[in-house]
Write an enzyme that holds these catalytic residues in place. Structure first.
Site, PDB file in Angstrom:
ATOM      1  N   HIS A 170      -9.578   1.175   4.401  1.00 48.79           N
ATOM      2  CA  HIS A 170      -8.332   1.395   5.138  1.00 48.79           C
ATOM      3  C   HIS A 170      -8.608   2.398   6.256  1.00 48.79           C
ATOM      4  CE1 HIS A 170      -4.338   2.782   6.127  1.00 48.79           C
ATOM      5  NE2 HIS A 170      -3.904   1.643   5.631  1.00 48.79           N
TER       6      HIS A 170
ATOM      7  N   GLU B 132      -5.736  -4.672  10.441  1.00 56.22           N
ATOM      8  CA  GLU B 132      -4.675  -3.714  10.762  1.00 56.22           C
ATOM      9  C   GLU B 132      -5.062  -2.938  12.020  1.00 56.22           C
ATOM     10  OE1 GLU B 132      -2.412  -2.438   6.955  1.00 56.22           O
ATOM     11  OE2 GLU B 132      -4.324  -1.400   6.946  1.00 56.22           O
TER      12      GLU B 132
ATOM     13  N   GLY C 140       4.920   1.462   4.769  1.00 56.12           N
ATOM     14  CA  GLY C 140       6.277   2.021   4.711  1.00 56.12           C
ATOM     15  C   GLY C 140       7.320   1.089   4.102  1.00 56.12           C
TER      16      GLY C 140
ATOM     17  N   ASN D 166       0.858  -1.188   0.000  1.00 53.18           N
ATOM     18  CA  ASN D 166       0.000   0.000   0.000  1.00 53.18           C
ATOM     19  C   ASN D 166       0.891   1.233   0.000  1.00 53.18           C
ATOM     20  OD1 ASN D 166      -1.827   2.027   0.429  1.00 53.18           O
ATOM     21  ND2 ASN D 166      -2.352   1.430   2.534  1.00 53.18           N
ATOM     22  N   TRP D 167       1.001   1.858  -1.169  1.00 59.66           N
ATOM     23  CA  TRP D 167       1.919   3.009  -1.291  1.00 59.66           C
ATOM     24  C   TRP D 167       1.319   4.310  -0.756  1.00 59.66           C
ATOM     25  CZ3 TRP D 167       4.241   2.287  -6.912  1.00 59.66           C
ATOM     26  CH2 TRP D 167       5.179   1.246  -6.862  1.00 59.66           C
ATOM     27  N   LYS D 168       0.050   4.315  -0.443  1.00 57.64           N
ATOM     28  CA  LYS D 168      -0.618   5.533   0.041  1.00 57.64           C
ATOM     29  C   LYS D 168      -0.354   6.681  -0.953  1.00 57.64           C
ATOM     30  CE  LYS D 168      -0.260   3.515   4.547  1.00 57.64           C
ATOM     31  NZ  LYS D 168      -0.278   3.652   5.980  1.00 57.64           N
TER      32      LYS D 168
ATOM     33  N   GLY E 270       1.946   2.615  10.660  1.00 52.96           N
ATOM     34  CA  GLY E 270       2.892   3.714  10.463  1.00 52.96           C
ATOM     35  C   GLY E 270       3.536   4.211  11.742  1.00 52.96           C
TER      36      GLY E 270
END
Ligand code: PGA
Length: 260
Positions: free
Chosen positions: A109, A178, A242, A9-11, A184
């Site tokens: 998310h 999650e 990340g 997940n690169w956001k 993060g």
């Protein structure tokens, strides 16, 4: 053999140019571990921001063509709207994603729930609309620190599942657990917390007929904690933020998870 999925997940990170450069570098590491990926039938997926869908689609197609497998790598959207076109300013279309080769969508998310106020009922509509289009929803759930400390974890997760999965088919679905407090933050949930919560989710899902639905873990997964977490029987892979941004780090995380 348990089902394994590694989802990046690169956001809101990576320009199209940075995306192409990522895949150029990722290809070398990926090809090196590909025989193990194939043997374990693991899936490796990317969730880039919409502005990099095309760069991702092109890059992944080029790698898959070389490996002679149309799904060695796959990708999807971080957020997709329930309608695929019309007067919905700022939203992302599933038909555009499909045209560019995307096959999946993250739904719910915690950043979407928190910053964009997406509710379980709205997320349910998103899951249904992805399934209707034969796209794979990855439904994200998780408790806050306050929920956990007040003993409300199971109640919150049950609500997110019950409301989010209303009328949803068990055929084409992945759950990502999650804990919000581990996303993060570098705070990884303990082995016992992940084992216990995944066992609870597995039981809940089995009782409702979702017996084959994989459950991913997410929240500060790194190359050096991946092998321990993957050894938990109800963990079917990871949703990684990340540690998915740098090609060799993400490839090492996958490699370490497959080394059992
Ligand atoms: P993180 O993010 O790996 O950076 O904690 C995970 C996620 O938000 O999906």
């Amino acid at each position: 053999m348990k089902k394994l999925i590694f989802a990046a997940n690169w956001k809101l990170n990576k320009t199209p140019e940075e995306t192409r450069s990522f895949f150029k570098n990722f290809e070398k590491s990926f090809v090196a571990i590909y025989s193990r990926i194939k043997a374990t039938k693991a899936e490796v997926m990317f969730f880039p921001p919409a502005s990099s869908w095309e760069a991702t689609g092109d890059s992944i197609k080029a790698i898959n063509d070389k490996l002679d497998s149309h799904l060695a790598l796959s990708w999807g959207a971080q957020n997709i709207y329930v309608e695929s076109q019309g007067a919905f300013t700022g939203e992302n279309s599933s038909s555009v994603m499909s045209l560019l080769g995307g096959i999946s969508g993250l739904v719910g998310h915690s950043e979407r729930r928190t910053y964009f106020k997406e509710t379980n009922d709205f997320l349910n509509q998103k899951i249904l609309s992805l399934q209707k289009r034969s796209l794979l929803p990855i439904y994200c759930i998780g408790e806050t620190l306050q929920d956990r400390e007040s003993g409300a974890t199971e109640k919150i997760l049950s609500e997110q599942l019950a409301q989010g999965l209303k009328n949803v088919s068990s055929e084409n679905l992945v759950i990502a657990y999650e804990p919000v407090w581990a996303i993060g933050t570098g705070k990884i949930a303990s082995f016992a917390q992940v084992s216990e919560t995944h066992a609870f989710l597995r039981k809940w899902l089995n009782e409702k007929g979702f017996t084959e639905t994989p459950i991913l873990y997410g929240g500060s997964v790194k190359a050096d904690n991946a092998s321990e977490l993957i050894s938990i029987s109800d963990v079917n892979g990871f949703l990684v933020g990340g540690a998915s941004l740098e090609p060799t780090t993400f490839a090492t995380l996958i490699e370490n998870s497959l080394s059992l």
